[in-house]
Motif scaffolding. Structure first.
Motif, mmCIF file in Angstrom:
data_model
loop_
_atom_site.group_PDB
_atom_site.id
_atom_site.type_symbol
_atom_site.label_atom_id
_atom_site.label_comp_id
_atom_site.label_asym_id
_atom_site.label_seq_id
_atom_site.Cartn_x
_atom_site.Cartn_y
_atom_site.Cartn_z
ATOM 1 N N GLY A 165 0.810 -1.208 0.000
ATOM 2 C CA GLY A 165 0.000 0.000 0.000
ATOM 3 C C GLY A 165 0.843 1.256 0.000
ATOM 4 N N GLY A 166 0.381 2.244 -0.770
ATOM 5 C CA GLY A 166 1.018 3.545 -0.730
ATOM 6 C C GLY A 166 0.414 4.406 0.361
ATOM 7 N N MET A 167 -0.805 4.881 0.126
ATOM 8 C CA MET A 167 -1.499 5.735 1.089
ATOM 9 C C MET A 167 -2.915 5.220 1.282
ATOM 10 S SD MET A 167 -3.739 8.408 1.781
ATOM 11 C CE MET A 167 -4.128 9.098 0.199
ATOM 12 N N VAL A 168 -3.354 5.134 2.548
ATOM 13 C CA VAL A 168 -4.710 4.680 2.882
ATOM 14 C C VAL A 168 -5.355 5.702 3.806
ATOM 15 C CG1 VAL A 168 -6.123 2.869 3.912
ATOM 16 C CG2 VAL A 168 -4.017 2.255 2.697
ATOM 17 N N THR A 169 -6.495 6.232 3.384
ATOM 18 C CA THR A 169 -7.281 7.105 4.251
ATOM 19 C C THR A 169 -8.756 6.774 4.066
ATOM 20 O OG1 THR A 169 -7.565 9.391 5.004
ATOM 21 C CG2 THR A 169 -7.419 9.032 2.618
ATOM 22 N N ARG A 170 -9.656 7.518 4.743
ATOM 23 C CA ARG A 170 -11.035 7.047 4.762
ATOM 24 C C ARG A 170 -12.028 8.158 5.078
ATOM 25 N NH1 ARG A 170 -7.755 4.163 8.024
ATOM 26 N NH2 ARG A 170 -8.474 2.148 7.243
ATOM 27 N N GLY A 171 -13.272 7.885 4.673
ATOM 28 C CA GLY A 171 -14.387 8.769 4.945
ATOM 29 C C GLY A 171 -15.177 8.332 6.174
ATOM 30 N N PRO A 172 -16.479 8.761 6.285
ATOM 31 C CA PRO A 172 -17.216 8.578 7.537
ATOM 32 C C PRO A 172 -18.083 7.323 7.648
ATOM 33 C CG PRO A 172 -18.361 10.140 6.141
ATOM 34 C CD PRO A 172 -17.122 9.750 5.404
ATOM 35 N N TYR A 173 -18.433 6.695 6.506
ATOM 36 C CA TYR A 173 -19.352 5.558 6.552
ATOM 37 C C TYR A 173 -18.730 4.358 5.860
ATOM 38 C CZ TYR A 173 -22.657 9.317 7.526
ATOM 39 O OH TYR A 173 -23.277 10.410 8.068
ATOM 40 N N LYS A 174 -19.094 3.176 6.331
ATOM 41 C CA LYS A 174 -18.484 1.974 5.790
ATOM 42 C C LYS A 174 -18.756 1.815 4.295
ATOM 43 C CE LYS A 174 -17.881 -0.970 9.842
ATOM 44 N NZ LYS A 174 -16.435 -1.107 9.641
ATOM 45 N N GLU A 175 -19.969 2.181 3.866
ATOM 46 C CA GLU A 175 -20.307 2.006 2.453
ATOM 47 C C GLU A 175 -20.784 3.316 1.840
ATOM 48 O OE1 GLU A 175 -22.967 -1.284 2.261
ATOM 49 O OE2 GLU A 175 -21.497 -2.683 3.092
ATOM 50 N N GLU A 176 -22.001 3.753 2.181
ATOM 51 C CA GLU A 176 -22.500 5.023 1.681
ATOM 52 C C GLU A 176 -23.171 5.750 2.830
ATOM 53 O OE1 GLU A 176 -25.373 1.979 1.690
ATOM 54 O OE2 GLU A 176 -23.841 2.056 0.125
ATOM 55 N N ALA A 177 -23.533 7.002 2.619
ATOM 56 C CA ALA A 177 -24.190 7.790 3.663
ATOM 57 C C ALA A 177 -25.382 7.019 4.211
ATOM 58 C CB ALA A 177 -24.627 9.131 3.101
ATOM 59 N N GLY A 178 -25.451 6.950 5.536
ATOM 60 C CA GLY A 178 -26.530 6.217 6.190
ATOM 61 C C GLY A 178 -26.181 4.792 6.538
ATOM 62 N N SER A 179 -25.089 4.266 5.989
ATOM 63 C CA SER A 179 -24.635 2.924 6.356
ATOM 64 C C SER A 179 -23.892 3.004 7.683
ATOM 65 C CB SER A 179 -23.751 2.350 5.244
ATOM 66 O OG SER A 179 -22.514 3.009 5.203
ATOM 67 N N PRO A 180 -23.486 1.872 8.252
ATOM 68 C CA PRO A 180 -22.792 1.918 9.547
ATOM 69 C C PRO A 180 -21.582 2.851 9.538
ATOM 70 C CG PRO A 180 -23.403 -0.323 9.028
ATOM 71 C CD PRO A 180 -23.721 0.487 7.809
ATOM 72 N N ILE A 181 -21.340 3.443 10.690
ATOM 73 C CA ILE A 181 -20.227 4.371 10.862
ATOM 74 C C ILE A 181 -18.904 3.643 10.657
ATOM 75 C CG2 ILE A 181 -18.997 5.748 12.607
ATOM 76 C CD1 ILE A 181 -21.497 7.123 11.602
ATOM 77 N N GLU A 182 -17.986 4.294 9.971
ATOM 78 C CA GLU A 182 -16.607 3.812 9.886
ATOM 79 C C GLU A 182 -15.889 4.216 11.167
ATOM 80 O OE1 GLU A 182 -13.078 2.633 9.695
ATOM 81 O OE2 GLU A 182 -14.331 2.016 7.991
ATOM 82 N N PRO A 183 -15.487 3.256 12.006
ATOM 83 C CA PRO A 183 -14.935 3.612 13.329
ATOM 84 C C PRO A 183 -13.611 4.354 13.257
ATOM 85 C CG PRO A 183 -14.720 1.254 12.909
ATOM 86 C CD PRO A 183 -15.584 1.793 11.826
ATOM 87 N N ASN A 184 -12.895 4.250 12.148
ATOM 88 C CA ASN A 184 -11.617 4.959 12.015
ATOM 89 C C ASN A 184 -11.711 6.148 11.063
ATOM 90 O OD1 ASN A 184 -10.168 1.767 12.297
ATOM 91 N ND2 ASN A 184 -10.012 3.356 13.835
ATOM 92 N N GLY A 185 -12.919 6.650 10.834
ATOM 93 C CA GLY A 185 -13.113 7.801 9.964
ATOM 94 C C GLY A 185 -14.005 8.829 10.641
ATOM 95 N N PRO A 186 -14.178 9.994 10.049
ATOM 96 C CA PRO A 186 -13.541 10.417 8.814
ATOM 97 C C PRO A 186 -12.210 11.117 9.068
ATOM 98 C CG PRO A 186 -15.128 12.064 9.488
ATOM 99 C CD PRO A 186 -15.192 10.966 10.517
ATOM 100 N N VAL A 187 -11.331 11.019 8.082
ATOM 101 C CA VAL A 187 -10.088 11.781 8.061
ATOM 102 C C VAL A 187 -10.253 12.867 6.996
ATOM 103 C CG1 VAL A 187 -7.601 11.700 7.654
ATOM 104 C CG2 VAL A 187 -8.747 9.785 8.790
ATOM 105 N N LEU A 188 -10.108 14.103 7.379
ATOM 106 C CA LEU A 188 -10.456 15.210 6.497
ATOM 107 C C LEU A 188 -9.229 15.844 5.827
ATOM 108 C CD1 LEU A 188 -13.057 16.982 8.814
ATOM 109 C CD2 LEU A 188 -13.545 15.511 6.852
ATOM 110 N N ARG A 189 -9.424 16.198 4.570
ATOM 111 C CA ARG A 189 -8.503 17.061 3.823
ATOM 112 C C ARG A 189 -7.059 16.557 3.807
ATOM 113 N NH1 ARG A 189 -11.759 20.160 6.858
ATOM 114 N NH2 ARG A 189 -10.100 20.633 8.350
#
Length: 437
Positions: free
Chosen positions: A285-309
């Protein structure tokens, strides 16, 4: 007139003057005054107990080895740091492991550490971290750091750390590595370790380091590890580093409860990565970051997100591993979470996985691999082999479409110290292309 019975107040005690102290594991004696090589102390325990005024220096004998923790709890000042360094000739002084969590603990501010070897591989390694940094404005330079679960750990309360021009080699020990098939499903996805640097603090500068071998077997992930892992850290600047055979160059995360409540008071945001070179047969892997939901808005929360900007620009990545992915921004990631520009990337499995990132945040990259998955083709991207030079890793061969593709000069020099734009254009990737006669 009677003599006055009132006396003048006693003068305040003068602060301790800075001094230079010496530590010699063979010829020293803790009963000595420590202020010359001939009157050196013997142990790091004695050295750590000393009152080090701003401007003081603590020097360890080259060729010496200490199986003790070094603790610097005193603080220097911006113009008068406390300095830890080596003296004499020969190999770097070695500080190796004890039962203490870290080999070196910097809990004071404005401390500079040079020319040490911290950790050994195997027996006698640092228990968890080589350096643990708790204070602000601390600086590590020209150290060799090996054998730990985290070569350097920057604590959540530590700000403005500088990690510059160090060697990180085989910090490849998992601190958590549990087999969920034996211990239960609650132990799935809990493995952790094999970090060259684990950054919980803010406003660090991580630059010009050579980072190799942060990879270890994992029950959860097959392998795990990272050159630079940022967790709950913001505004960290990671630039001009060489990363070879680390499982991932960088992964970013935060901590969010299942109800969406952040456990990261100031969030995780605005980390910048530029002019880094990432390669190696083992790197996945080069770079890995993440948004707020596991799949799409309204899906379960991503526990390690969101990482902004997160900003990822002018990096070079060459990853021939069958499972390698160059840039990953998942968990409903959007342009709010990642901007990538002027990179040169080859990753065998996927050059990019960022389905929600569109042209406004994805521009002037050269991208190659079996798959590309982003919101669109981006702005000015080129989808072909970056043409890295196998004899001079990640430099560009003549004819590469990365040459002159860049539009913005983000730095002054490339990873080889060549001025940006020296040949008349700005390249995508970490290296400028200099024509030969």
């Amino acid at each position: 007139m009677a003599a006055s019975l009132i006396t003048a107040p006693a003068a305040a005690a003068a602060p301790d003057d800075p001094a230079t102290y010496y530590v010699d594991d063979i010829g020293g004696n803790d009963a000595n005054e420590g202020k010359s090589a001939a009157t050196a102390w013997r142990t790091l325990t004695k050295a750590g107990a000393a009152t080090l005024a701003p401007g003081s220096r603590l020097l360890l004998r080259r060729g010496g080895t200490w199986a003790e923790q070094l603790v610097i709890a005193e603080s220097g000042e911006q113009d008068s740091p406390i300095v830890v360094d080596a003296y004499g000739t020969g190999a770097r002084p070695v500080i190796k492991g004890t039962d203490a969590v870290s080999c070196v603990l910097l809990s004071g501010d404005h401390i500079e550490v040079y020319n040490l070897q911290v950790g050994v591989e195997g027996a006698g390694r640092c228990e968890w971290s080589g350096f643990s940094i708790e204070g602000d404005h601390n600086f590590l330079n020209r150290n060799y750091i090996t054998g730990a679960s985290a070569g350097v750990f920057i604590d959540e309360e530590a700000d403005y750390t500088s990690i510059n021009n160090n060697e990180f080699v085989n910090n490849n020990v998992m601190s958590v590595n549990t087999d969920a098939s034996e211990m239960g499903e609650e132990y799935a996805n809990d493995d952790s370790g094999a970090f060259a640097m684990l950054v919980h603090g803010d406003d660090s500068e991580i630059s010009w380091n050579d980072i190799r071998g942060s990879i270890a077997p994992s029950f959860d992930y097959v392998f795990d590890g990272a050159a630079v892992e940022i967790f709950k850290g913001s505004r960290n600047w990671v630039h001009h580093n060489i990363s070879v055979d680390n499982d991932t160059f960088t992964e970013l995360g935060t901590l969010t409860s299942a109800n969406g409540e952040s456990q990261d008071p100031d969030g995780t945001a605005d980390n910048v990565f530029e002019y880094n070179a990432v390669h190696g047969e083992r790197t996945r892997g080069g770079m890995v970051t993440r948004g707020p939901y596991k799949e799409e808005a309204g899906s379960p929360i991503e526990p390690n997100g969101p990482v902004l900007r997160t900003v990822f620009r002018n990096n070079s990545i060459y990853l021939p591993n069958e499972d390698a992915e160059g840039v990953v921004c998942d968990a409903s990631c959007t342009n709010e979470h990642l901007t990538m520009t002027q990179n040169a990337v080859y990753a065998k499995k996927k050059s990019v996985y960022a389905p929600g990132v569109t042209a406004a945040a994805n521009s002037y990259n050269v991208l190659d691999g079996d798959q590309y998955q982003a919101g669109d083709d981006g702005t000015g991207n080129v989808f072909e082999d970056p043409r890295f030079d196998p004899a001079d890793p990640l430099r560009l061969l003549a004819g590469s479409k990365a040459i002159g593709l860049g539009k913005v000069k983000y730095g002054q020099v490339d990873l080889n110290g060549v001025a940006i734009g020296a040949d008349g254009g700005i390249e995508a990737g970490a290296y400028e292309h200099v024509s030969t006669p």
